[in-house]
Design an enzyme around this catalytic site. Structure first.
Site, PDB file in Angstrom:
ATOM      1  CG  ASP A  42      36.753  40.728  48.040  1.00 20.36           C
ATOM      2  OD1 ASP A  42      36.182  40.573  46.943  1.00 20.36           O
ATOM      3  OD2 ASP A  42      37.271  41.800  48.400  1.00 20.36           O
ATOM      4  CG  HIS A 100      35.065  44.030  42.873  1.00 14.82           C
ATOM      5  ND1 HIS A 100      35.875  43.271  43.679  1.00 14.82           N
ATOM      6  CD2 HIS A 100      34.003  43.248  42.577  1.00 14.82           C
ATOM      7  CE1 HIS A 100      35.328  42.079  43.850  1.00 14.82           C
ATOM      8  NE2 HIS A 100      34.186  42.036  43.194  1.00 14.82           N
TER       9      HIS A 100
HETATM   10 ZN   LIG Z   1      37.699  43.824  44.351  1.00 12.77          ZN
END
Ligand SMILES: [Zn+2]
Length: 304
Positions: free
Chosen positions: A81, A207
């Site tokens: 990530d 996100h």
């Molecule tokens: Zn993120």
């Protein structure tokens, strides 16, 4: 061994649901989210941020994910990530992650393209897929932070995907990292998402979309947490975003709050307890519950 992230997302794109991406930092989080996935027969993505790798080390987190994927009866992918450090991205590719994210969204457009293209070339050689980001997601979490939200430009998004060859794209449509997401309330720009989706054919990623459920926050607060002003994205907006083409949704904050609430409660209600297992098992259980709620919301139940 690990599932192919790209395949999971393309299937989700066709089926109009989203795959849950859960950030992992330790054993209890891994076990909690994997138990949720197994119970609901849902494919999930285990993700390590640069902060998580700094904390636990890639070898440890990789090993935890590997054992989980061997024991689980559902597809589990392993993802890096917010990769900003090129050396770390290379290590993840070398190690055999399913996918990596190159986050050069803070760079100028052309530089973002150059860096993303470079990572795509490295990763594709090994059959690993790449997430890139265009626009600026707000908020702060781990080593990622930004003061403002700059929405992804749909035209630029098309050019970006065409020129970089990235496999999926994180978009900025009004979400925000961390627990303190919004001054007033969430207001996802579904119109912008619609225009991006009409131009960009690769799966889209959201996100900064934790729900920060008030029931969870209340438990943490009851046992002493200072979480005043925390705010999340309501489930109704998440559902609309999935209908608008989002196929991967990252969740970190909700797991942290679950962990915090459960550990605080355990310590407070059993002050004589000093066995770490008795503090952490409730956290693992609550993380499982939260992960199950996310999977149900995303519609990926039974898709494994
Ligand atoms: Zn993120």
């Amino acid at each position: 061994m690990f599932a192919d992230t790209k395949k999971l997302l393309l299937k989700a794109q066709q089926g109009k649901y989203a795959i849950a991406h859960f950030n992992i930092n330790n054993l209890e989080i891994v076990q909690g989210v994997v138990q949720a996935a197994m119970k609901l027969k849902a494919p999930i993505i285990l993700a390590t941020s640069e902060g998580a790798l700094k904390y636990a080390g890639m070898n440890y987190l990789y090993a935890l994910a590997k054992i989980a994927s061997e024991q689980a009866n559902v597809p589990l992918a392993l993802h890096l990530d917010h990769g900003k450090d090129l050396d770390l991205i290379k290590q993840a590719i070398q190690k055999g992650y399913s996918s990596v994210m190159i986050d050069a969204s803070h760079q100028k457009f052309e530089k973002n393209i150059t860096l993303t293209k470079h990572v795509v070339a490295l990763a594709h050689k090994k059959g690993i897929s790449v997430e890139a980001e265009l626009g600026t997601i707000g908020g702060a979490e781990d080593l990622v932070s930004s003061r403002n939200i700059i929405y992804t430009d749909p035209e630029k998004a098309k050019e970006f995907v065409d020129r970089t060859g990235c496999d999926f794209l994180a978009v900025a449509i009004g979400t925000s990292h961390g627990a303190y997401k919004f001054k007033s309330h969430a207001n996802l720009q579904l119109g912008i998402l619609g225009r991006i989706q009409s131009k960009v054919k690769v799966p889209l990623v959201l996100h900064g979309a934790s729900g920060v459920p008030s029931a969870l926050v209340s438990v943490a607060q009851k046992y002493g947490a200072d979480l005043s002003g925390v705010k999340g994205v309501p489930d109704s907006q998440i559902k609309k975003a999935i209908m608008g083409g989002i196929t991967k949704i990252n969740t970190d904050t909700d797991l942290r709050i679950a962990f915090d609430a459960a550990v605080r409660k355990a310590l407070h209600t059993k002050p004589a307890e000093f066995d770490p297992r008795h503090m952490l098992a409730p956290a693992r259980d609550l993380i499982q519950k939260v992960a199950e709620q996310r999977i149900r919301l995303f519609g990926s139940i039974g898709k494994g």
